[in-house]
Design a protein around this motif. Structure first.
Motif, short mmCIF file in Angstrom:
data_model
loop_
_atom_site.label_atom_id
_atom_site.label_comp_id
_atom_site.label_asym_id
_atom_site.label_seq_id
_atom_site.Cartn_x
_atom_site.Cartn_y
_atom_site.Cartn_z
N GLU A 25 0.85 -1.31 0.02
CA GLU A 25 -0.18 0.15 -0.20
C GLU A 25 1.34 1.32 0.32
OE1 GLU A 25 -2.37 -0.63 3.46
OE2 GLU A 25 -4.10 -2.23 2.69
N LEU A 26 -0.13 2.53 -0.39
CA LEU A 26 0.84 4.12 -0.24
C LEU A 26 0.39 4.56 1.00
CD1 LEU A 26 0.96 4.96 -4.26
CD2 LEU A 26 2.61 3.90 -2.92
N HIS A 27 0.88 4.76 1.40
CA HIS A 27 0.52 5.50 2.76
C HIS A 27 1.12 6.81 3.38
CE1 HIS A 27 -0.35 1.78 5.30
NE2 HIS A 27 -0.70 1.74 4.72
N SER A 28 0.48 7.46 3.22
CA SER A 28 0.87 8.86 3.85
C SER A 28 1.14 9.22 5.77
CB SER A 28 -0.60 10.08 4.26
OG SER A 28 -1.32 10.50 4.35
N MET A 29 1.28 9.88 6.11
CA MET A 29 1.66 9.87 7.93
C MET A 29 2.08 11.07 8.02
SD MET A 29 4.89 7.74 10.30
CE MET A 29 5.06 6.25 10.41
N SER A 30 1.00 11.89 9.31
CA SER A 30 1.02 13.13 9.54
C SER A 30 0.37 12.82 11.21
CB SER A 30 0.15 13.78 8.70
OG SER A 30 -1.23 13.01 8.94
N MET A 31 1.41 14.58 11.68
CA MET A 31 0.96 14.01 13.36
C MET A 31 -0.79 14.37 13.50
SD MET A 31 3.52 13.40 15.28
CE MET A 31 3.53 14.43 16.55
N GLU A 32 -1.42 14.47 14.28
CA GLU A 32 -3.00 14.44 14.19
C GLU A 32 -2.89 14.36 16.13
OE1 GLU A 32 -5.90 12.23 13.04
OE2 GLU A 32 -5.50 12.07 10.87
N GLY A 33 -2.71 16.15 16.68
CA GLY A 33 -2.54 15.83 18.13
C GLY A 33 -0.69 16.04 17.92
N ASP A 34 -1.35 14.70 19.59
CA ASP A 34 -0.19 14.03 19.86
C ASP A 34 0.62 12.78 19.07
OD1 ASP A 34 0.49 16.35 21.59
OD2 ASP A 34 0.07 15.32 23.07
N VAL A 35 -0.31 12.40 18.10
CA VAL A 35 -0.65 10.68 17.40
C VAL A 35 0.13 11.57 16.19
CG1 VAL A 35 -1.53 8.74 17.38
CG2 VAL A 35 -2.55 10.64 19.15
N MET A 36 1.06 10.36 15.82
CA MET A 36 1.77 10.03 14.91
C MET A 36 0.70 8.74 13.69
SD MET A 36 3.60 11.11 12.84
CE MET A 36 5.28 11.09 12.41
N ARG A 37 -0.61 9.60 12.75
CA ARG A 37 -1.17 8.62 12.25
C ARG A 37 -0.69 8.03 10.35
NH1 ARG A 37 -5.53 7.21 15.16
NH2 ARG A 37 -5.83 9.26 16.52
N MET A 38 -0.83 6.76 10.61
CA MET A 38 -0.39 6.56 8.89
C MET A 38 -1.62 6.32 8.50
SD MET A 38 2.40 3.39 9.22
CE MET A 38 1.56 2.48 9.34
N ARG A 39 -2.19 6.58 7.26
CA ARG A 39 -2.86 5.95 6.30
C ARG A 39 -2.86 5.53 4.95
NH1 ARG A 39 -5.54 11.16 7.81
NH2 ARG A 39 -7.24 9.66 9.50
N GLN A 40 -4.15 4.87 4.18
CA GLN A 40 -3.82 4.86 2.84
C GLN A 40 -4.42 6.12 2.12
OE1 GLN A 40 -5.37 1.59 1.64
NE2 GLN A 40 -4.21 0.80 0.19
N VAL A 41 -3.65 6.19 1.13
CA VAL A 41 -3.89 7.05 0.15
C VAL A 41 -3.27 6.43 -1.84
CG1 VAL A 41 -2.30 9.26 1.16
CG2 VAL A 41 -1.35 7.57 -0.67
N ASP A 42 -4.78 6.96 -2.50
CA ASP A 42 -4.83 6.53 -3.42
C ASP A 42 -3.83 6.49 -4.78
OD1 ASP A 42 -5.87 8.67 -4.14
OD2 ASP A 42 -8.24 7.64 -4.25
N GLY A 43 -2.38 7.59 -4.32
CA GLY A 43 -1.78 7.32 -5.41
C GLY A 43 -1.17 8.51 -4.87
N ILE A 44 0.03 9.05 -5.48
CA ILE A 44 1.06 10.17 -4.86
C ILE A 44 1.06 11.01 -6.73
CG2 ILE A 44 3.56 10.33 -4.02
CD1 ILE A 44 3.31 8.55 -2.04
N ASP A 45 1.03 12.85 -6.06
CA ASP A 45 1.16 12.84 -7.68
C ASP A 45 2.93 13.61 -7.03
OD1 ASP A 45 -1.57 13.37 -8.56
OD2 ASP A 45 -2.26 14.80 -6.68
N VAL A 46 3.24 13.48 -8.74
CA VAL A 46 4.46 14.20 -9.07
C VAL A 46 4.51 15.22 -10.39
CG1 VAL A 46 6.95 13.52 -9.63
CG2 VAL A 46 5.14 11.82 -8.39
N PRO A 47 4.59 15.95 -9.38
CA PRO A 47 4.43 17.37 -10.42
C PRO A 47 5.68 17.56 -11.72
CG PRO A 47 5.49 18.41 -8.41
CD PRO A 47 4.85 16.40 -8.44
#
Ligand SMILES: [Cu+2]
Length: 158
Positions: free
Chosen positions: A71-93
């Motif tokens: 899977e392709l995932h993103s990771m970001s901080m939500e408050g104090d918690v690191m969250r991973m979620r699946q993304v359906d694609g990654i744009d490359v300009p």
């Protein structure tokens, strides 16, 4: 040379040039995965994608034999918690690059068939909306010890 053979030579040159151009619109640098311990269900993969083409492209999926799914995932901080979620694609300009790295966008090998061992390599295929399939060899690096894992220099080998 007859004019016909000259025309044919010109045609095959043009064909060759367009095939070469189609294959070179996306460049993938330094694909690597972190080593995992036995029983670890998933591992992360990282690389840098550069789009040398004139049109925006999009990484749609990755496939590899080392795990049941990828899977392709993103990771970001939500408050104090690191969250991973699946993304359906990654744009490359167009003319730009995107780096998949620890703490950000990454590839997740889910349902590992066995541990990823430092020093091993395995093949993976990246699928892009425009550039199509790009095959890469993923290098497995030792998992960085937490104390060394600052500034991304923990994995350097000398
Ligand atoms: Cu993940």
């Amino acid at each position: 040379m007859t004019s016909l053979s000259r025309t044919l030579a010109g045609l095959s040159l043009a064909l060759f040039a367009s095939v070469a151009a189609a294959q070179s619109t996306v460049r993938v640098d330094a694909p690597y995965a972190r080593a995992t311990v036995p029983g670890q269900p998933a591992g992360g993969g990282y690389l840098k994608v550069t789009n040398t083409g004139k049109e925006a492209d999009r990484l749609l999926s990755v496939s590899a034999d080392v795990s049941k799914s990828v899977e392709l995932h993103s990771m970001s901080m939500e408050g104090d918690v690191m969250r991973m979620r699946q993304v359906d694609g990654i744009d490359v300009p167009a003319g730009g690059s995107v780096e998949l790295k620890p703490g950000g966008l990454h590839i997740m090998f889910i349902g590992l068939k066995g541990p990823l061992k430092a020093g091993d390599t395995f093949p993976a295929t990246l699928k892009f909306a425009k550039a199509g399939e790009v095959k890469v060899t993923v290098q497995v690096n030792a998992a960085a010890a937490p104390a060394q894992d600052h500034g991304g220099h923990g994995n350097h080998k000398h």
